[in-house]
Design a protein around this motif. Structure first.
Motif, PDB file in Angstrom:
ATOM      1  N   ALA A   1      -1.188 -22.191   3.137  1.00 35.43           N
ATOM      2  CA  ALA A   1      -1.370 -22.721   4.627  1.00 35.43           C
ATOM      3  C   ALA A   1      -1.993 -24.090   4.562  1.00 35.43           C
ATOM      4  O   ALA A   1      -2.443 -24.446   3.564  1.00 35.43           O
ATOM      5  N   CYS A   2      -1.475 -24.908   5.643  1.00 36.45           N
ATOM      6  CA  CYS A   2      -2.076 -26.304   5.703  1.00 36.45           C
ATOM      7  C   CYS A   2      -2.408 -26.311   6.999  1.00 36.45           C
ATOM      8  O   CYS A   2      -1.700 -26.373   8.008  1.00 36.45           O
ATOM      9  N   LEU A   3      -3.648 -26.382   7.533  1.00 36.44           N
ATOM     10  CA  LEU A   3      -4.148 -26.609   8.792  1.00 36.44           C
ATOM     11  C   LEU A   3      -3.962 -28.344   9.054  1.00 36.44           C
ATOM     12  O   LEU A   3      -4.568 -29.082   8.285  1.00 36.44           O
ATOM     13  N   VAL A   4      -3.469 -28.696  10.266  1.00 35.95           N
ATOM     14  CA  VAL A   4      -3.270 -29.945  10.658  1.00 35.95           C
ATOM     15  C   VAL A   4      -4.409 -30.165  11.880  1.00 35.95           C
ATOM     16  O   VAL A   4      -4.129 -29.460  12.957  1.00 35.95           O
ATOM     17  N   ASN A   5      -5.321 -30.842  11.620  1.00 33.86           N
ATOM     18  CA  ASN A   5      -6.157 -31.323  12.623  1.00 33.86           C
ATOM     19  C   ASN A   5      -6.009 -32.531  13.094  1.00 33.86           C
ATOM     20  O   ASN A   5      -5.946 -33.588  12.420  1.00 33.86           O
ATOM     21  N   LEU A   6      -5.569 -32.944  14.375  1.00 35.62           N
ATOM     22  CA  LEU A   6      -5.596 -34.169  15.205  1.00 35.62           C
ATOM     23  C   LEU A   6      -6.790 -34.529  15.925  1.00 35.62           C
ATOM     24  O   LEU A   6      -7.283 -33.830  16.849  1.00 35.62           O
ATOM     25  N   TYR A   7      -7.367 -35.512  15.561  1.00 33.37           N
ATOM     26  CA  TYR A   7      -8.550 -36.024  16.168  1.00 33.37           C
ATOM     27  C   TYR A   7      -8.302 -37.188  17.127  1.00 33.37           C
ATOM     28  O   TYR A   7      -7.797 -38.297  16.519  1.00 33.37           O
ATOM     29  N   GLY A   8      -8.482 -37.087  18.456  1.00 26.18           N
ATOM     30  CA  GLY A   8      -8.425 -38.296  19.246  1.00 26.18           C
ATOM     31  C   GLY A   8     -10.028 -39.010  19.385  1.00 26.18           C
ATOM     32  O   GLY A   8     -10.830 -38.483  18.458  1.00 26.18           O
ATOM     33  N   PRO A   9     -10.062 -40.076  20.256  1.00 26.39           N
ATOM     34  CA  PRO A   9     -11.458 -40.527  20.238  1.00 26.39           C
ATOM     35  C   PRO A   9     -12.738 -39.981  20.088  1.00 26.39           C
ATOM     36  O   PRO A   9     -13.657 -40.120  19.885  1.00 26.39           O
TER      37      PRO A   9
ATOM     38  N   PRO B   1       4.410 -28.228  17.765  1.00 26.33           N
ATOM     39  CA  PRO B   1       3.313 -29.079  18.719  1.00 26.33           C
ATOM     40  C   PRO B   1       1.823 -28.926  18.555  1.00 26.33           C
ATOM     41  O   PRO B   1       1.617 -27.501  18.432  1.00 26.33           O
ATOM     42  N   ALA B   2       0.978 -29.746  18.414  1.00 25.25           N
ATOM     43  CA  ALA B   2      -0.372 -29.658  18.359  1.00 25.25           C
ATOM     44  C   ALA B   2      -0.621 -28.925  19.539  1.00 25.25           C
ATOM     45  O   ALA B   2      -0.316 -29.426  20.620  1.00 25.25           O
ATOM     46  N   TYR B   3      -1.798 -28.159  19.607  1.00 28.25           N
ATOM     47  CA  TYR B   3      -2.351 -27.304  21.053  1.00 28.25           C
ATOM     48  C   TYR B   3      -3.990 -27.559  20.595  1.00 28.25           C
ATOM     49  O   TYR B   3      -4.434 -27.555  19.473  1.00 28.25           O
ATOM     50  N   LYS B   4      -4.709 -27.324  21.686  1.00 21.11           N
ATOM     51  CA  LYS B   4      -6.252 -27.309  21.519  1.00 21.11           C
ATOM     52  C   LYS B   4      -6.554 -25.782  21.461  1.00 21.11           C
ATOM     53  O   LYS B   4      -6.385 -25.103  22.743  1.00 21.11           O
ATOM     54  N   PRO B   5      -6.866 -25.110  20.215  1.00 21.70           N
ATOM     55  CA  PRO B   5      -7.048 -23.788  20.355  1.00 21.70           C
ATOM     56  C   PRO B   5      -8.537 -23.363  21.181  1.00 21.70           C
ATOM     57  O   PRO B   5      -9.472 -24.313  21.230  1.00 21.70           O
ATOM     58  N   ILE B   6      -8.711 -22.106  21.414  1.00 19.93           N
ATOM     59  CA  ILE B   6      -9.825 -21.633  22.198  1.00 19.93           C
ATOM     60  C   ILE B   6     -10.529 -20.904  21.179  1.00 19.93           C
ATOM     61  O   ILE B   6     -10.265 -19.900  20.501  1.00 19.93           O
ATOM     62  N   THR B   7     -12.047 -21.233  21.258  1.00 16.91           N
ATOM     63  CA  THR B   7     -12.927 -20.484  20.362  1.00 16.91           C
ATOM     64  C   THR B   7     -13.226 -19.151  20.634  1.00 16.91           C
ATOM     65  O   THR B   7     -13.202 -18.890  22.004  1.00 16.91           O
ATOM     66  N   PRO B   8     -13.700 -18.230  19.869  1.00 13.53           N
ATOM     67  CA  PRO B   8     -13.797 -16.971  20.283  1.00 13.53           C
ATOM     68  C   PRO B   8     -14.879 -16.839  21.532  1.00 13.53           C
ATOM     69  O   PRO B   8     -14.907 -15.901  22.468  1.00 13.53           O
ATOM     70  N   GLY B   9     -15.864 -18.062  21.541  1.00 13.15           N
ATOM     71  CA  GLY B   9     -16.724 -18.209  22.690  1.00 13.15           C
ATOM     72  C   GLY B   9     -15.923 -18.577  24.143  1.00 13.15           C
ATOM     73  O   GLY B   9     -16.824 -18.520  24.840  1.00 13.15           O
ATOM     74  N   GLY B  10     -14.871 -18.884  23.772  1.00 13.26           N
ATOM     75  CA  GLY B  10     -14.115 -19.086  25.207  1.00 13.26           C
ATOM     76  C   GLY B  10     -13.948 -20.602  25.492  1.00 13.26           C
ATOM     77  O   GLY B  10     -13.391 -21.115  26.594  1.00 13.26           O
ATOM     78  N   LYS B  11     -14.265 -21.561  24.615  1.00 17.29           N
ATOM     79  CA  LYS B  11     -14.124 -23.045  24.654  1.00 17.29           C
ATOM     80  C   LYS B  11     -12.984 -23.495  23.959  1.00 17.29           C
ATOM     81  O   LYS B  11     -12.913 -23.287  22.921  1.00 17.29           O
ATOM     82  N   PRO B  12     -12.495 -24.518  24.674  1.00 21.83           N
ATOM     83  CA  PRO B  12     -11.284 -25.047  24.036  1.00 21.83           C
ATOM     84  C   PRO B  12     -11.869 -26.062  22.992  1.00 21.83           C
ATOM     85  O   PRO B  12     -12.802 -26.597  23.227  1.00 21.83           O
ATOM     86  N   MET B  13     -11.172 -26.242  21.671  1.00 23.75           N
ATOM     87  CA  MET B  13     -11.900 -27.387  20.820  1.00 23.75           C
ATOM     88  C   MET B  13     -11.263 -28.509  21.088  1.00 23.75           C
ATOM     89  O   MET B  13     -10.330 -28.671  21.961  1.00 23.75           O
ATOM     90  N   SER B  14     -12.111 -29.504  20.629  1.00 24.55           N
ATOM     91  CA  SER B  14     -11.681 -31.017  21.220  1.00 24.55           C
ATOM     92  C   SER B  14     -10.656 -31.576  20.150  1.00 24.55           C
ATOM     93  O   SER B  14      -9.901 -32.489  20.343  1.00 24.55           O
ATOM     94  N   VAL B  15     -10.466 -30.706  18.793  1.00 22.42           N
ATOM     95  CA  VAL B  15      -9.380 -31.143  18.090  1.00 22.42           C
ATOM     96  C   VAL B  15      -8.325 -30.205  18.496  1.00 22.42           C
ATOM     97  O   VAL B  15      -8.220 -29.329  18.402  1.00 22.42           O
ATOM     98  N   ALA B  16      -7.142 -31.080  18.338  1.00 24.84           N
ATOM     99  CA  ALA B  16      -5.670 -30.366  18.370  1.00 24.84           C
ATOM    100  C   ALA B  16      -5.307 -30.057  17.087  1.00 24.84           C
ATOM    101  O   ALA B  16      -5.474 -30.647  16.209  1.00 24.84           O
TER     102      ALA B  16
END
Ligand code: SIN
Ligand code: FE2
Length: 204
Positions: free
Chosen positions: A103-111, A36-51
Motif C-alpha cells: 500500500a502507498c497512500l498518496v496525500n496531496l496538500y494544498g495551501p 484521481p485524488a478525492y477528499k475522504p470523509i472521516t467517520p465523524g462526517g467531515k471531509p478531510m482537507s488533504v486530498a
C-alpha cells in the motif's frame, strides 16, 4: 546530510536527489490521471482537507463506515495503480528486504491542508515500519509518542526527505500542522505530495 534518529523515528534529510524528486513527481502525477485524488470523509462526517489516492494492491480509505484498506478506488471502482519502482527500491533498502509494501497512500496538500494528530494502526502487522516520502512544499510535521497526551516535537519536512516510523515509533502520534505555500518548485502548480509506504495486509 545528517540523520535525525530517536527511538525508532528516522529522518533522512534530502534522501532523494532533485532529479529523483522530479522523476517521482512525474510518476505520481501520471498515475493520478487514472486514480484521481478525492477528499475522504472521516467517520465523524467531515471531509478531510488533504486530498488522497493510493497505489498498490491495497488503499487506505475512510468514510462514514470507518477507516480501512480496500482494493479499489472508491470513485472509479478500478484497482489502484502500481507502486512506482523507485519507492519499492527505497522500501527494500530502508524498511524490509524480503517483504514488499502492498500500500502507498498518496496525500496531496494544498495551501490550507493539514492533518490532525493520529496513529497509523489500520495495518495487519505492525512490525513493519511506515516509510514516508515528502515532495514539494515544506511541511511542519508534528510527532509525539504512543499516547495522545505524550509531548510532541515539530520537525520541518522538505522535498526529498524520507522518514520512517519504526520500532517504538511505529505507533507514535503524528500529523501535519501546516504546509508553507510556495516553498518548493518541484511540483508544477505548487503544493505538497506525501507518499507513505505500508505493509497493510498480512505478510505470510
Ligand atoms: C500521514 O500521516 O499519512 C501523512 C504524513 C505527512 O503528510 O507527512
Ligand atoms: Fe499517518
Amino acid at each position: 546530510m545528517s540523520e535525525v534518529s530517536t527511538a525508532g523515528f528516522r529522518l533522512l534529510p534530502g534522501r532523494l536527489s532533485p532529479d529523483a524528486q522530479a522523476e517521482l513527481v512525474g510518476e505520481v502525477l501520471s498515475r493520478l490521471d487514472n486514480a484521481p485524488a478525492y477528499k475522504p470523509i472521516t467517520p465523524g462526517g467531515k471531509p478531510m482537507s488533504v486530498a488522497m489516492s493510493n497505489f498498490g494492491a491495497l488503499g487506505w480509505f475512510t468514510d462514514a463506515r470507518g477507516y480501512r484498506y480496500q482494493k479499489r478506488h472508491p470513485l472509479t471502482g478500478e484497482p489502484w495503480p502500481d507502486i512506482p519502482a523507485m519507492l519499492l527500491e527505497l522500501w527494500a533498502e530502508l524498511a524490509d528486504r524480503s517483504v514488499p509494501p502492498d500500500a502507498c497512500l498518496v496525500n496531496l496538500y494544498g495551501p490550507d491542508a493539514k492533518m490532525g494528530l493520529h496513529q497509523d494502526r489500520d495495518e495487519a502487522d505492525l512490525r513493519f515500519p511506515v516509510l514516508s516520502v515528502s515532495l514539494g512544499d515544506t511541511a511542519i510535521f508534528r510527532i509525539g509518542g504512543p499516547n495522545r497526551a505524550d509531548p510532541t516535537r515539530s520537525i520541518r519536512l522538505t522535498s526529498g526527505d524520507v522518514c520512517l516510523l519504526a520500532g517504538p515509533a511505529r505507533l507514535a502520534h503524528h500529523g501535519i500542522d501546516r504546509v508553507i505555500p510556495g516553498s518548493s518548485r518541484v511540483i508544477p502548480g505548487g503544493g505538497r505530495i506525501n507518499l507513505t509506504l505500508r505493509r497493510a495486509g498480512p505478510s505470510g
